[in-house]
Scaffold this motif. Structure first.
Motif, PDB file in Angstrom:
ATOM      1  N   TYR A 224       0.825  -1.251   0.027  1.00  0.00           N
ATOM      2  CA  TYR A 224       0.025  -0.177   0.177  1.00  0.00           C
ATOM      3  C   TYR A 224       0.814   1.296   0.068  1.00  0.00           C
ATOM      4  CZ  TYR A 224      -3.345   3.365   1.660  1.00  0.00           C
ATOM      5  OH  TYR A 224      -4.269   4.560   1.601  1.00  0.00           O
ATOM      6  N   ILE A 225       0.592   2.331  -1.116  1.00  0.00           N
ATOM      7  CA  ILE A 225       1.218   3.623  -0.965  1.00  0.00           C
ATOM      8  C   ILE A 225       0.191   4.712  -0.667  1.00  0.00           C
ATOM      9  CG2 ILE A 225       2.743   5.041  -2.390  1.00  0.00           C
ATOM     10  CD1 ILE A 225       4.231   2.416  -1.574  1.00  0.00           C
TER      11      ILE A 225
ATOM     12  N   LYS B  88      -3.606   3.104  -2.684  1.00  0.00           N
ATOM     13  CA  LYS B  88      -4.054   1.566  -3.207  1.00  0.00           C
ATOM     14  C   LYS B  88      -2.704   0.877  -3.180  1.00  0.00           C
ATOM     15  CE  LYS B  88      -3.678   2.359  -8.135  1.00  0.00           C
ATOM     16  NZ  LYS B  88      -4.174   2.178  -9.557  1.00  0.00           N
ATOM     17  N   SER B  89      -2.945  -0.469  -3.329  1.00  0.00           N
ATOM     18  CA  SER B  89      -1.633  -1.260  -3.505  1.00  0.00           C
ATOM     19  C   SER B  89      -0.945  -0.945  -4.828  1.00  0.00           C
ATOM     20  CB  SER B  89      -2.056  -2.763  -3.419  1.00  0.00           C
ATOM     21  OG  SER B  89      -2.507  -3.080  -2.194  1.00  0.00           O
ATOM     22  N   VAL B  90       0.309  -0.910  -4.742  1.00  0.00           N
ATOM     23  CA  VAL B  90       1.125  -0.627  -5.978  1.00  0.00           C
ATOM     24  C   VAL B  90       2.449  -1.360  -6.019  1.00  0.00           C
ATOM     25  CG1 VAL B  90       2.682   1.034  -6.841  1.00  0.00           C
ATOM     26  CG2 VAL B  90       0.500   1.891  -5.963  1.00  0.00           C
ATOM     27  N   TRP B  91       2.895  -2.069  -7.276  1.00  0.00           N
ATOM     28  CA  TRP B  91       3.937  -2.747  -7.481  1.00  0.00           C
ATOM     29  C   TRP B  91       5.126  -1.727  -7.242  1.00  0.00           C
ATOM     30  CZ3 TRP B  91       4.955  -7.743  -7.151  1.00  0.00           C
ATOM     31  CH2 TRP B  91       4.058  -8.719  -7.267  1.00  0.00           C
ATOM     32  N   LEU B  92       6.227  -2.291  -6.655  1.00  0.00           N
ATOM     33  CA  LEU B  92       7.459  -1.749  -6.678  1.00  0.00           C
ATOM     34  C   LEU B  92       8.662  -2.766  -7.030  1.00  0.00           C
ATOM     35  CD1 LEU B  92       5.843  -0.228  -4.152  1.00  0.00           C
ATOM     36  CD2 LEU B  92       7.849   0.526  -3.296  1.00  0.00           C
ATOM     37  N   HIS B  93       9.432  -2.301  -7.711  1.00  0.00           N
ATOM     38  CA  HIS B  93      10.699  -3.205  -8.114  1.00  0.00           C
ATOM     39  C   HIS B  93      11.896  -2.585  -8.172  1.00  0.00           C
ATOM     40  CE1 HIS B  93      12.870  -6.388 -10.730  1.00  0.00           C
ATOM     41  NE2 HIS B  93      13.223  -5.321 -11.397  1.00  0.00           N
ATOM     42  N   GLY B  94      12.787  -3.373  -7.702  1.00  0.00           N
ATOM     43  CA  GLY B  94      14.264  -2.643  -7.405  1.00  0.00           C
ATOM     44  C   GLY B  94      15.254  -4.020  -6.823  1.00  0.00           C
ATOM     45  N   GLU B  95      16.409  -3.360  -6.312  1.00  0.00           N
ATOM     46  CA  GLU B  95      17.309  -4.259  -5.737  1.00  0.00           C
ATOM     47  C   GLU B  95      17.683  -3.724  -4.229  1.00  0.00           C
ATOM     48  OE1 GLU B  95      22.124  -5.640  -6.728  1.00  0.00           O
ATOM     49  OE2 GLU B  95      21.448  -3.673  -7.412  1.00  0.00           O
ATOM     50  N   TYR B  96      17.985  -4.480  -3.324  1.00  0.00           N
ATOM     51  CA  TYR B  96      18.346  -4.387  -1.888  1.00  0.00           C
ATOM     52  C   TYR B  96      19.928  -5.047  -2.072  1.00  0.00           C
ATOM     53  CZ  TYR B  96      13.722  -3.395  -0.137  1.00  0.00           C
ATOM     54  OH  TYR B  96      12.516  -2.954   0.182  1.00  0.00           O
TER      55      TYR B  96
ATOM     56  N   ASP C 189       5.259   0.817 -10.094  1.00  0.00           N
ATOM     57  CA  ASP C 189       4.254   0.717 -11.284  1.00  0.00           C
ATOM     58  C   ASP C 189       2.857   0.737 -10.751  1.00  0.00           C
ATOM     59  OD1 ASP C 189       3.009  -0.021 -13.415  1.00  0.00           O
ATOM     60  OD2 ASP C 189       4.166  -2.196 -13.735  1.00  0.00           O
ATOM     61  N   GLU C 190       2.304   2.018 -11.035  1.00  0.00           N
ATOM     62  CA  GLU C 190       0.882   2.246 -10.345  1.00  0.00           C
ATOM     63  C   GLU C 190      -0.103   1.876 -11.571  1.00  0.00           C
ATOM     64  OE1 GLU C 190      -2.788   4.703  -9.961  1.00  0.00           O
ATOM     65  OE2 GLU C 190      -1.339   5.207 -11.627  1.00  0.00           O
ATOM     66  N   GLY C 191       0.346   1.634 -12.540  1.00  0.00           N
ATOM     67  CA  GLY C 191      -0.453   1.153 -13.858  1.00  0.00           C
ATOM     68  C   GLY C 191       0.243   1.659 -15.011  1.00  0.00           C
ATOM     69  N   ASP C 192      -0.289   2.399 -15.963  1.00  0.00           N
ATOM     70  CA  ASP C 192       0.374   2.898 -17.429  1.00  0.00           C
ATOM     71  C   ASP C 192       0.273   4.093 -17.514  1.00  0.00           C
ATOM     72  OD1 ASP C 192       1.572   2.468 -19.915  1.00  0.00           O
ATOM     73  OD2 ASP C 192      -0.453   1.837 -20.683  1.00  0.00           O
ATOM     74  N   PRO C 193       1.249   4.885 -17.583  1.00  0.00           N
ATOM     75  CA  PRO C 193       2.715   4.386 -17.571  1.00  0.00           C
ATOM     76  C   PRO C 193       3.235   4.160 -16.217  1.00  0.00           C
ATOM     77  CG  PRO C 193       2.506   6.917 -17.929  1.00  0.00           C
ATOM     78  CD  PRO C 193       1.227   6.494 -17.923  1.00  0.00           C
ATOM     79  N   PHE C 194       4.491   4.023 -15.998  1.00  0.00           N
ATOM     80  CA  PHE C 194       5.006   3.953 -14.521  1.00  0.00           C
ATOM     81  C   PHE C 194       4.963   5.270 -13.891  1.00  0.00           C
ATOM     82  CE2 PHE C 194       6.166   0.103 -15.597  1.00  0.00           C
ATOM     83  CZ  PHE C 194       7.409  -0.422 -16.074  1.00  0.00           C
ATOM     84  N   SER C 195       4.489   5.470 -12.855  1.00  0.00           N
ATOM     85  CA  SER C 195       4.159   6.718 -11.951  1.00  0.00           C
ATOM     86  C   SER C 195       5.438   7.307 -11.616  1.00  0.00           C
ATOM     87  CB  SER C 195       3.266   6.353 -10.707  1.00  0.00           C
ATOM     88  OG  SER C 195       2.483   5.083 -10.963  1.00  0.00           O
ATOM     89  N   LYS C 196       6.507   6.614 -11.039  1.00  0.00           N
ATOM     90  CA  LYS C 196       7.572   7.359 -10.475  1.00  0.00           C
ATOM     91  C   LYS C 196       8.798   6.445 -10.278  1.00  0.00           C
ATOM     92  CE  LYS C 196       7.464   7.590  -5.789  1.00  0.00           C
ATOM     93  NZ  LYS C 196       7.014   8.158  -4.535  1.00  0.00           N
TER      94      LYS C 196
END
Length: 283
Positions: free
Chosen positions: A237-238, A243-251, A263-270
């Motif tokens: 949740y953001i 709402k729930s949002v996908w996040l992608h990255g590296e730790y 990734d909030e939808g189309d296009p990427f939000s931030k």
């Protein structure tokens, strides 16, 4: 006789000066005791006597931003999410609180209050002295009295903080460890099954065909030495999207590094760019 008077006056003057010095030392010792940091092993309430001066102006705005960072660390939707949606900065009251000492690290804390017509909210915010690091802040105590009652309390063991969250509809536990001057998410075991939980949401395709259901909250990644490590996909949740949002990255050892895509939808939000936990830009 005159010599005796001079000696007496000098002696009395010496006594007065000595008394003043002693009193000054006593005052300094008293101040030191009052300001001495306290190491807490359990945070279950707020010591009203330790609440200090209210924070105002630009500093207050900065503190509100840090508070939102701390709230956004939660994977699930916070109990107070509806209230945070509106512009309620004027309802915030933030006060200096005592200094916590956790594993020999001094940490400033603040009391955050919000008073609504039908609800009262109070919390404790910890902030490590490290700017531009979103993981430098953590909420360790909350108490909400309203139609939906909610309580959050913490137990501290060495440098691990266990946060218990108890609401009308749920009870969750989160753990954090203080490392590299950050509050990092801590997992008991190095090899665990990452959970998928919450209600299932329907994910619509553009043409409405082949739509699928997906859990609200998903964590997919690996753990190394109790910390997130490597590439992660997180659905959480953001606050700003409500709402729930996908996040992608590296730790890397629990710290975000490189580009993190929201990734909030189309296009990427931030996209946020990190350098070993330090947020360096957003686009």
């Amino acid at each position: 006789m005159r010599f005796f008077k001079i000696i007496t006056i000098c002696f009395l003057g010496y006594l007065i000066i000595s008394c003043k010095r002693d009193n000054s030392k006593k005052n300094e010792i008293t101040k030191e005791i009052k300001s001495k940091s306290v190491t807490d092993s359990l945070i279950t309430d707020i010591d009203l006597k330790k609440i200090g001066k209210e924070i105002a102006g630009r500093e207050k705005k900065d503190m509100i931003d840090k508070y939102y960072y701390a709230i956004n660390r939660e994977v699930e939707r916070p109990e107070m999410a509806d209230s945070f949606m509106s512009n309620i900065d004027s309802l915030f009251k933030i006060y200096h609180y005592k200094v916590f000492v956790i594993n020999s690290i001094k940490i400033n804390s603040y009391v955050v209050k919000m008073l609504f017509e039908d609800a009262q909210y109070i919390s404790i915010l910890l902030i490590l002295n490290k700017e531009n690091y979103p993981n430098n802040c953590l909420v360790v105590y909350e108490n909400l009295k309203s139609e939906v009652n909610y309580n959050c309390y913490s137990k501290i063991t060495n440098n691990i903080i266990t946060i218990n969250k108890v609401g009308n509809s749920k009870k969750t536990i989160e753990k954090y460890i203080i490392e590299q001057n950050n509050f990092l998410e801590y997992f008991e075991n190095s090899q665990i099954d990452i959970p998928k939980w919450g209600q299932e949401e329907i994910i619509y395709t553009k043409d409405g065909q082949d739509s699928t259901y997906e859990y609200q909250y998903i964590l997919e990644g690996k753990i190394k030495n109790h910390l997130k490590h490597g590439v992660w996909d997180e659905k959480k949740y953001i606050l700003q999207y409500n709402k729930s949002v996908w996040l992608h990255g590296e730790y890397i050892n629990g710290l975000r590094n490189g580009e993190w895509i929201y990734d909030e939808g189309d296009p990427f939000s931030k996209t946020e760019v990190y350098d070993m936990g330090k947020l360096i830009k957003i686009y």
